[in-house]
Design a protein around this motif. Structure first.
Motif, PDB file in Angstrom:
ATOM      1  N   GLY B 203     -32.572  69.263  -6.163  1.00  0.00           N
ATOM      2  CA  GLY B 203     -31.799  70.232  -6.950  1.00  0.00           C
ATOM      3  C   GLY B 203     -32.706  71.109  -7.793  1.00  0.00           C
ATOM      4  N   LEU B 204     -33.729  70.475  -8.363  1.00  0.00           N
ATOM      5  CA  LEU B 204     -34.640  71.240  -9.223  1.00  0.00           C
ATOM      6  C   LEU B 204     -35.503  72.194  -8.406  1.00  0.00           C
ATOM      7  CD1 LEU B 204     -35.706  68.575 -11.870  1.00  0.00           C
ATOM      8  CD2 LEU B 204     -33.802  70.184 -11.892  1.00  0.00           C
ATOM      9  N   ILE B 205     -35.872  71.755  -7.187  1.00  0.00           N
ATOM     10  CA  ILE B 205     -36.629  72.658  -6.311  1.00  0.00           C
ATOM     11  C   ILE B 205     -35.783  73.886  -5.978  1.00  0.00           C
ATOM     12  CG2 ILE B 205     -37.630  72.928  -3.991  1.00  0.00           C
ATOM     13  CD1 ILE B 205     -38.433  69.973  -4.163  1.00  0.00           C
ATOM     14  N   LYS B 206     -34.520  73.607  -5.632  1.00  0.00           N
ATOM     15  CA  LYS B 206     -33.618  74.739  -5.359  1.00  0.00           C
ATOM     16  C   LYS B 206     -33.549  75.673  -6.562  1.00  0.00           C
ATOM     17  CE  LYS B 206     -29.548  73.147  -3.842  1.00  0.00           C
ATOM     18  NZ  LYS B 206     -28.269  73.050  -3.111  1.00  0.00           N
ATOM     19  N   ALA B 207     -33.482  75.075  -7.740  1.00  0.00           N
ATOM     20  CA  ALA B 207     -33.404  75.900  -8.956  1.00  0.00           C
ATOM     21  C   ALA B 207     -34.606  76.830  -9.053  1.00  0.00           C
ATOM     22  CB  ALA B 207     -33.311  75.009 -10.188  1.00  0.00           C
ATOM     23  N   GLY B 208     -35.812  76.300  -8.765  1.00  0.00           N
ATOM     24  CA  GLY B 208     -37.009  77.125  -8.819  1.00  0.00           C
ATOM     25  C   GLY B 208     -36.930  78.280  -7.829  1.00  0.00           C
ATOM     26  N   VAL B 209     -36.456  77.975  -6.613  1.00  0.00           N
ATOM     27  CA  VAL B 209     -36.340  79.020  -5.593  1.00  0.00           C
ATOM     28  C   VAL B 209     -35.336  80.083  -6.036  1.00  0.00           C
ATOM     29  CG1 VAL B 209     -35.717  79.511  -3.201  1.00  0.00           C
ATOM     30  CG2 VAL B 209     -36.969  77.433  -3.747  1.00  0.00           C
ATOM     31  N   VAL B 241     -25.529  91.812  -7.971  1.00  0.00           N
ATOM     32  CA  VAL B 241     -24.755  91.541  -6.753  1.00  0.00           C
ATOM     33  C   VAL B 241     -25.655  90.967  -5.665  1.00  0.00           C
ATOM     34  CG1 VAL B 241     -23.378  92.594  -4.937  1.00  0.00           C
ATOM     35  CG2 VAL B 241     -23.069  93.318  -7.294  1.00  0.00           C
ATOM     36  N   MET B 242     -26.809  91.633  -5.466  1.00  0.00           N
ATOM     37  CA  MET B 242     -27.708  91.182  -4.408  1.00  0.00           C
ATOM     38  C   MET B 242     -28.245  89.788  -4.689  1.00  0.00           C
ATOM     39  SD  MET B 242     -30.186  94.121  -2.966  1.00  0.00           S
ATOM     40  CE  MET B 242     -31.599  93.053  -2.753  1.00  0.00           C
ATOM     41  N   ALA B 243     -28.687  89.569  -5.931  1.00  0.00           N
ATOM     42  CA  ALA B 243     -29.252  88.261  -6.274  1.00  0.00           C
ATOM     43  C   ALA B 243     -28.194  87.171  -6.077  1.00  0.00           C
ATOM     44  CB  ALA B 243     -29.766  88.270  -7.709  1.00  0.00           C
ATOM     45  N   SER B 244     -26.967  87.439  -6.517  1.00  0.00           N
ATOM     46  CA  SER B 244     -25.914  86.416  -6.384  1.00  0.00           C
ATOM     47  C   SER B 244     -25.666  86.105  -4.915  1.00  0.00           C
ATOM     48  CB  SER B 244     -24.617  86.894  -7.030  1.00  0.00           C
ATOM     49  OG  SER B 244     -24.866  87.316  -8.344  1.00  0.00           O
ATOM     50  N   LEU B 245     -25.587  87.136  -4.106  1.00  0.00           N
ATOM     51  CA  LEU B 245     -25.356  86.920  -2.673  1.00  0.00           C
ATOM     52  C   LEU B 245     -26.495  86.137  -2.031  1.00  0.00           C
ATOM     53  CD1 LEU B 245     -23.797  90.263  -1.410  1.00  0.00           C
ATOM     54  CD2 LEU B 245     -22.733  88.007  -1.559  1.00  0.00           C
ATOM     55  N   ILE B 246     -27.726  86.563  -2.324  1.00  0.00           N
ATOM     56  CA  ILE B 246     -28.868  85.870  -1.709  1.00  0.00           C
ATOM     57  C   ILE B 246     -28.903  84.413  -2.176  1.00  0.00           C
ATOM     58  CG2 ILE B 246     -31.360  85.874  -1.328  1.00  0.00           C
ATOM     59  CD1 ILE B 246     -31.402  88.805  -1.954  1.00  0.00           C
ATOM     60  N   ILE B 247     -28.562  84.187  -3.436  1.00  0.00           N
ATOM     61  CA  ILE B 247     -28.560  82.808  -3.948  1.00  0.00           C
ATOM     62  C   ILE B 247     -27.544  81.967  -3.168  1.00  0.00           C
ATOM     63  CG2 ILE B 247     -27.801  81.410  -5.918  1.00  0.00           C
ATOM     64  CD1 ILE B 247     -29.239  83.538  -7.690  1.00  0.00           C
ATOM     65  N   LEU B 248     -26.345  82.497  -2.992  1.00  0.00           N
ATOM     66  CA  LEU B 248     -25.305  81.727  -2.294  1.00  0.00           C
ATOM     67  C   LEU B 248     -25.666  81.503  -0.825  1.00  0.00           C
ATOM     68  CD1 LEU B 248     -22.178  83.337  -3.939  1.00  0.00           C
ATOM     69  CD2 LEU B 248     -23.083  81.042  -4.316  1.00  0.00           C
ATOM     70  N   LEU B 249     -26.223  82.532  -0.185  1.00  0.00           N
ATOM     71  CA  LEU B 249     -26.602  82.369   1.223  1.00  0.00           C
ATOM     72  C   LEU B 249     -27.756  81.383   1.381  1.00  0.00           C
ATOM     73  CD1 LEU B 249     -26.503  86.044   2.605  1.00  0.00           C
ATOM     74  CD2 LEU B 249     -24.754  84.274   2.742  1.00  0.00           C
ATOM     75  N   SER B 250     -28.788  81.603   0.564  1.00  0.00           N
ATOM     76  CA  SER B 250     -29.966  80.746   0.729  1.00  0.00           C
ATOM     77  C   SER B 250     -29.652  79.315   0.310  1.00  0.00           C
ATOM     78  CB  SER B 250     -31.143  81.293  -0.073  1.00  0.00           C
ATOM     79  OG  SER B 250     -30.829  81.247  -1.439  1.00  0.00           O
ATOM     80  N   ASP B 251     -28.645  79.141  -0.543  1.00  0.00           N
ATOM     81  CA  ASP B 251     -28.250  77.797  -0.970  1.00  0.00           C
ATOM     82  C   ASP B 251     -27.901  76.936   0.239  1.00  0.00           C
ATOM     83  OD1 ASP B 251     -27.476  75.687  -2.655  1.00  0.00           O
ATOM     84  OD2 ASP B 251     -25.380  76.298  -2.457  1.00  0.00           O
ATOM     85  N   PHE B 252     -27.157  77.523   1.164  1.00  0.00           N
ATOM     86  CA  PHE B 252     -26.748  76.768   2.347  1.00  0.00           C
ATOM     87  C   PHE B 252     -27.978  76.318   3.135  1.00  0.00           C
ATOM     88  CE2 PHE B 252     -25.948  76.658   6.887  1.00  0.00           C
ATOM     89  CZ  PHE B 252     -24.943  75.707   6.955  1.00  0.00           C
ATOM     90  N   PHE B 253     -28.883  77.265   3.381  1.00  0.00           N
ATOM     91  CA  PHE B 253     -30.029  76.940   4.226  1.00  0.00           C
ATOM     92  C   PHE B 253     -30.991  75.981   3.523  1.00  0.00           C
ATOM     93  CE2 PHE B 253     -28.367  80.911   5.901  1.00  0.00           C
ATOM     94  CZ  PHE B 253     -28.200  80.555   7.219  1.00  0.00           C
ATOM     95  N   LEU B 254     -31.159  76.188   2.210  1.00  0.00           N
ATOM     96  CA  LEU B 254     -32.032  75.280   1.459  1.00  0.00           C
ATOM     97  C   LEU B 254     -31.473  73.865   1.477  1.00  0.00           C
ATOM     98  CD1 LEU B 254     -33.000  77.363  -1.685  1.00  0.00           C
ATOM     99  CD2 LEU B 254     -34.541  76.418   0.013  1.00  0.00           C
ATOM    100  N   THR B 255     -30.159  73.771   1.305  1.00  0.00           N
ATOM    101  CA  THR B 255     -29.522  72.449   1.300  1.00  0.00           C
ATOM    102  C   THR B 255     -29.740  71.771   2.646  1.00  0.00           C
ATOM    103  OG1 THR B 255     -27.871  73.386  -0.161  1.00  0.00           O
ATOM    104  CG2 THR B 255     -27.373  71.242   0.798  1.00  0.00           C
ATOM    105  N   LYS B 256     -29.602  72.563   3.701  1.00  0.00           N
ATOM    106  CA  LYS B 256     -29.790  72.041   5.054  1.00  0.00           C
ATOM    107  C   LYS B 256     -31.219  71.506   5.219  1.00  0.00           C
ATOM    108  CE  LYS B 256     -27.905  71.983   9.306  1.00  0.00           C
ATOM    109  NZ  LYS B 256     -28.641  70.749   9.624  1.00  0.00           N
ATOM    110  N   ILE B 257     -32.187  72.219   4.639  1.00  0.00           N
ATOM    111  CA  ILE B 257     -33.585  71.793   4.795  1.00  0.00           C
ATOM    112  C   ILE B 257     -33.910  70.608   3.875  1.00  0.00           C
ATOM    113  CG2 ILE B 257     -35.987  72.514   4.488  1.00  0.00           C
ATOM    114  CD1 ILE B 257     -34.974  75.404   5.038  1.00  0.00           C
ATOM    115  N   LEU B 258     -33.454  70.717   2.624  1.00  0.00           N
ATOM    116  CA  LEU B 258     -33.923  69.761   1.615  1.00  0.00           C
ATOM    117  C   LEU B 258     -33.211  68.411   1.654  1.00  0.00           C
ATOM    118  CD1 LEU B 258     -34.392  72.111  -1.445  1.00  0.00           C
ATOM    119  CD2 LEU B 258     -36.168  70.875  -0.248  1.00  0.00           C
ATOM    120  N   PHE B 259     -31.934  68.385   2.041  1.00  0.00           N
ATOM    121  CA  PHE B 259     -31.202  67.109   1.946  1.00  0.00           C
ATOM    122  C   PHE B 259     -31.141  66.409   3.285  1.00  0.00           C
ATOM    123  CE2 PHE B 259     -29.567  69.543  -1.635  1.00  0.00           C
ATOM    124  CZ  PHE B 259     -29.839  68.653  -2.660  1.00  0.00           C
TER     125      PHE B 259
END
Lengths: 260, 259
Positions: B203-209, B241-259
């Motif tokens: 979770g903290l790694i995701k936060a840094g990203v 707007v862009m940052a929020s969108l990228i955060i939500l999109l990358s969240d899925f992929f990061l979760t897939k990689i990290l967990f």
């Protein structure tokens, strides 16, 4: 007209602009500008609004990169230089911007001290000394602790001058130093520029469309029109040029083809 | 035929704009990474920006996490009660906060608070020629302006999220124990029973990203601003707007990689 040094040998130019082309979004702004600037002279580039004066000035210091052509500063091509080299070449320049471009989050003192703190190992006492010197040169004192927003337009511009000369540059660029100022303030600004020219061993390039001021501060005038330099001459010769556009510009009258 | 050409032109422009935006993002990211390790190192500015992102965001992030934890406990309690699984409310609250909610919500709040202010600041400096002035003084604006801001957001977001994790869990506890009458000892035990250190760290790694994403987006939007005051406004909105969108999109992929 090629200046010579004390031994009668030709002096190399300080800045040489060679066949400079630049377009923005399909609009060709500079169309093959050729210009030589000699060390120690004060060159004023005049031209109408939208002629590309600002674009040309920003090319000289590498703020804009040319589509083609070269800017040679002291024999070094600005375009080919490595990023580090490019920063080193830029340190030869001091530039004053149209509205001053002071950092609005800093006091006047910190604005002028900024390049000194960044590029020199000077102590705070030495920096304070230099800041006072620079402010004295532009006839300002007692404003050190004010914020840029508290100054008038003319004062902001003079603080911009002071910041530009802080590092004792070899070349000074002025972007429309008089635009938007009343005639008295404009004359005061010109006086500051002339004093700087006389007191410092510096090459100056100024762009303006204010002809009164141009004649006051220029050793040579260059006319930029439609993306090209169409005339270069010392002030007296410049007045006599037969070119109808130059004459129209001097007289402040529209030229037929321009109106069409 | 003419209509077709117009249509192609329209979509062509759209795509060009997207590529341009992506290019700018990676240009800023790349030059920021390059300049981070060059001298002079501006420690004072780093600290100033870290205080701005970290310390000054504590109330916003704290409140967000507190109420998220509270509502999470309330909702899951009502749901889980239907099949007599109230005991697991604590686990759900702690797991969903540490793995997902704390960092996403904190990142979205910080994108609004910090990403927008980066875009507005740098945008204003761009249109008033202050960025040109930096270049003219032989100071690389990426080095002076962008590096401390990106570093501050990237380094401080994990701390903010760790804090949010704690506050969120306490919020859930207060509702479950105080309002819904759960057993405090059992609740506390269940909070940690299924929680892995890995949950917290990833979770903290995701936060840094997310911190990196929102700061680079804000800075690149600001850095390439054109068009005066209106342009600054556009950049600021687009940054959030862009940052929020990228955060939500990358969240899925990061979760897939990290967990």
């Amino acid at each position: 007209m090629h200046p010579t040094d004390t031994n009668g040998l030709p002096t190399p130019p300080k800045i040489a602009v060679i066949d400079l082309w630049k377009s923005f979004g399909g609009k060709q702004v500079l169309k093959g500008v050729n210009l030589t600037i000699w060390p120690g002279e004060s060159l004023v580039i005049v031209g109408g609004s939208g002629a590309g004066k600002s674009v040309l000035l920003k090319h000289l210091i590498g703020l804009i990169h040319p589509d083609s052509g070269h800017i040679i500063v002291d024999g070094e091509d600005l375009a080919c230089a490595e990023p580090e080299r490019c920063l080193a070449i830029r340190r030869k320049f001091g530039m004053s911007f149209q509205e001053g471009a002071l950092f609005d989050s800093m006091t006047v003192f910190d604005n002028i001290a900024f390049p000194l703190r960044r590029h020199t190992p000077m102590s705070e006492a030495e920096i304070a000394q230099r800041v006072r010197e620079c402010l004295a040169l532009v006839h300002l004192s007692g404003v050190e602790h004010k914020m840029p927003a508290q100054l008038s337009g003319g004062m902001r511009r003079r603080v911009g001058f002071a910041r530009a000369i802080a590092l004792k540059p070899e070349i000074l660029l002025f972007d429309e130093p008089n635009t938007g100022l009343d005639p008295i303030t404009a004359a005061a600004i010109d006086r500051v520029i002339i004093e700087m020219r006389d007191k410092m061993p510096v090459t100056m390039v100024t762009i303006t469309h204010d002809m009164t001021s141009a004649f006051r501060i220029a050793d040579r005038l260059a006319m930029l029109r439609d993306g090209k330099i169409v005339a270069v001459a010392p002030p007296e010769e410049f007045r006599q040029l037969p070119d109808p556009y130059v004459q129209g510009f001097l007289a402040g009258q529209p030229v037929e083809e321009e109106v069409a | 035929m003419k209509l077709m050409a117009r249509l192609f032109e329209f979509w062509g422009r759209r795509w060009l704009a997207v590529f341009e935006e992506v290019g700018r993002f990676f240009y800023v990211l790349h030059s920021t990474l390059l300049w981070t390790f060059r001298r002079p190192f501006d420690g004072k500015e780093w600290v100033r920006q870290m205080v701005r992102v970290g310390v000054e965001s504590v109330p916003v992030v704290g409140l967000t996490a507190l109420f998220t934890g509270m509502v999470l406990a309330l909702q899951t309690y009502r749901g889980f009660a239907r099949f007599h699984a109230e005991a697991f409310v604590a686990s759900v609250v702690s797991l969903s906060l540490t793995r997902e909610l704390a960092q996403v919500l904190a990142a979205l709040m910080i994108a609004g608070r910090i990403g927008s202010s980066y875009a507005a600041e740098l945008g204003t400096m761009r249109v008033t020629e202050q960025i040109d002035a930096l270049y003219a003084m032989a100071v690389e604006p990426i080095h002076y302006l962008v590096v401390p801001r990106v570093a501050a957001a990237t380094l401080m977001l994990p701390f903010l999220v760790a804090f949010a994790d704690g506050i969120g869990v306490l919020g859930g506890y207060s509702v479950a124990v105080g309002l819904l009458g759960a057993n405090p000892v059992v609740y506390w035990e269940k909070t940690f029973q299924f929680l892995d250190l890995n949950d917290v760290f990833s979770g903290l790694i995701k936060a840094g990203v997310f911190g990196l994403i929102l700061s680079v987006t804000g800075c690149s939007k600001g850095f390439f601003t054109t068009g005066g005051a209106e342009g600054v406004g556009r950049s600021t909105t687009a940054a959030v707007v862009m940052a929020s969108l990228i955060i939500l999109l990358s969240d899925f992929f990061l979760t897939k990689i990290l967990f």
